[in-house]
Design an enzyme around this catalytic site. Structure first.
Site, mmCIF file in Angstrom:
data_model
loop_
_atom_site.group_PDB
_atom_site.id
_atom_site.type_symbol
_atom_site.label_atom_id
_atom_site.label_comp_id
_atom_site.label_asym_id
_atom_site.label_seq_id
_atom_site.Cartn_x
_atom_site.Cartn_y
_atom_site.Cartn_z
ATOM 1 N N LYS A 19 39.548 73.296 52.786
ATOM 2 C CA LYS A 19 38.691 74.088 53.085
ATOM 3 C C LYS A 19 37.749 74.787 52.219
ATOM 4 O O LYS A 19 36.743 74.978 52.426
ATOM 5 C CB LYS A 19 39.697 75.529 53.449
ATOM 6 C CG LYS A 19 39.520 75.692 55.170
ATOM 7 C CD LYS A 19 40.212 77.076 55.498
ATOM 8 C CE LYS A 19 41.170 77.584 54.621
ATOM 9 N NZ LYS A 19 41.715 79.012 54.786
ATOM 10 N N ARG A 93 43.449 85.904 61.059
ATOM 11 C CA ARG A 93 44.774 85.076 60.778
ATOM 12 C C ARG A 93 45.633 85.273 61.951
ATOM 13 O O ARG A 93 46.722 84.600 62.098
ATOM 14 C CB ARG A 93 45.650 85.320 59.695
ATOM 15 C CG ARG A 93 44.911 84.819 58.282
ATOM 16 C CD ARG A 93 45.677 84.987 57.053
ATOM 17 N NE ARG A 93 45.167 83.885 55.882
ATOM 18 C CZ ARG A 93 45.607 84.053 54.976
ATOM 19 N NH1 ARG A 93 46.710 84.290 54.405
ATOM 20 N NH2 ARG A 93 44.784 83.511 53.783
ATOM 21 N N ARG A 127 50.530 68.199 42.727
ATOM 22 C CA ARG A 127 49.591 68.865 41.801
ATOM 23 C C ARG A 127 50.504 69.373 40.605
ATOM 24 O O ARG A 127 51.523 69.928 40.884
ATOM 25 C CB ARG A 127 48.926 70.014 42.541
ATOM 26 C CG ARG A 127 47.767 69.517 43.298
ATOM 27 C CD ARG A 127 46.933 70.659 43.544
ATOM 28 N NE ARG A 127 47.451 71.865 44.321
ATOM 29 C CZ ARG A 127 47.023 72.857 45.043
ATOM 30 N NH1 ARG A 127 45.670 72.856 45.103
ATOM 31 N NH2 ARG A 127 47.479 74.120 45.344
ATOM 32 N N ARG A 160 53.844 74.503 40.053
ATOM 33 C CA ARG A 160 53.688 75.815 40.477
ATOM 34 C C ARG A 160 54.466 75.993 41.484
ATOM 35 O O ARG A 160 54.751 74.888 42.256
ATOM 36 C CB ARG A 160 52.252 76.258 40.723
ATOM 37 C CG ARG A 160 51.214 76.652 39.697
ATOM 38 C CD ARG A 160 49.661 76.591 39.988
ATOM 39 N NE ARG A 160 49.769 77.958 40.874
ATOM 40 C CZ ARG A 160 49.108 77.705 42.160
ATOM 41 N NH1 ARG A 160 48.797 76.385 42.799
ATOM 42 N NH2 ARG A 160 49.002 78.780 42.977
ATOM 43 N N ARG A 171 54.980 77.392 53.949
ATOM 44 C CA ARG A 171 53.757 77.911 54.036
ATOM 45 C C ARG A 171 52.944 77.107 55.415
ATOM 46 O O ARG A 171 52.398 77.899 56.155
ATOM 47 C CB ARG A 171 52.798 77.670 52.848
ATOM 48 C CG ARG A 171 53.257 78.445 51.599
ATOM 49 C CD ARG A 171 52.575 78.094 50.704
ATOM 50 N NE ARG A 171 51.242 78.444 50.338
ATOM 51 C CZ ARG A 171 50.229 77.753 49.683
ATOM 52 N NH1 ARG A 171 50.684 76.866 48.897
ATOM 53 N NH2 ARG A 171 49.036 78.011 49.829
#
Length: 223
Positions: A19, A93, A127, A160, A171
């Protein structure tokens, strides 16, 4: 492309869908101001505005921030932009938030990035970050020279919490549950345009072509 009128648009997509990249390209190509709801929320908390303090109190108590508080916060910011074309990211949302936005603004289009969850999981869980500098590596396409170590300092890289597989899965499920009704809300209005794929660079030309046709057609009607 220079727009002849003010355009209001929303971009939707799960975390890790690209995004941010697509929003930046829309801004560069069409002149829409990218508005991140997260940036607005953080700025209000930092500035200790009335709504910011209310929001912080909810967060500190582990409560969800009520829809009406978030809607008021975002709408207050949008009112300051007057004759500015914008692309809203991270809001709405929920259907309640979408309805609040719909009362004040008539959206031209809602761009929805549909990227397979497996692709996103691979993207995010690959990541690794050097916390002190913020440098981010991806073990698939931007790996560190020495596995597990920062290229510049040689210090250890960490994953992270947000990028850990179990967090990413949670999520993504939360996003799906929460936003599917919002997509249906815009689908029923005939302004939802979904772009599917696994690579941002392959999705982008389709987004660009659609918006060019959309805005050219709108400009001709406006003229």
């Amino acid at each position: 492309m220079v727009l002849q009128r003010v355009v209001r648009a929303v971009i939707m997509g799960p975390p890790g869908s690209g995004k941010g990249t697509v929003s930046a390209r829309i801004g560069q190509s069409f002149g829409l101001k990218h508005i991140s709801s997260g940036d607005i929320l953080r700025a209000n908390i930092s500035a200790k505005t009335e709504l910011g303090l209310l929001m912080k109190a909810c967060i500190d108590q582990g409560q969800l921030v009520p829809d009406d508080v978030i809607s008021r916060l975002i709408l207050n910011h949008l009112k300051t932009l007057h004759n500015t074309s914008w692309l809203l990211d991270g809001f709405p949302r929920t259907v309640s938030q979408a309805e609040a936005l719909d009362v004040v603004y008539s959206l031209d289009t809602v761009v929805n990035l549909n990227v397979p969850f497996d692709t996103i999981k691979q993207r995010l869980t690959s990541r690794w970050t050097h916390l002190a500098s913020g440098r981010v590596y991806n073990i698939d396409f931007n790996p560190p020279k020495i596995p597990g170590l920062d290229d510049v300092t040689g210090e250890p890289l960490v994953q992270r919490d947000d990028d850990k597989p179990e967090t990413v899965t949670r999520r993504l499920k939360s996003y799906q549950t929460q936003t599917e009704p919002v997509l249906e809300f815009y689908r029923s209005k005939g302004i939802l345009e979904t772009f599917s794929g696994t690579e941002t660079n392959k999705i982008w030309p389709h987004v660009q072509d659609f918006l060019h046709r959309k805005f050219t057609s709108a400009d001709q009607k406006f003229a």
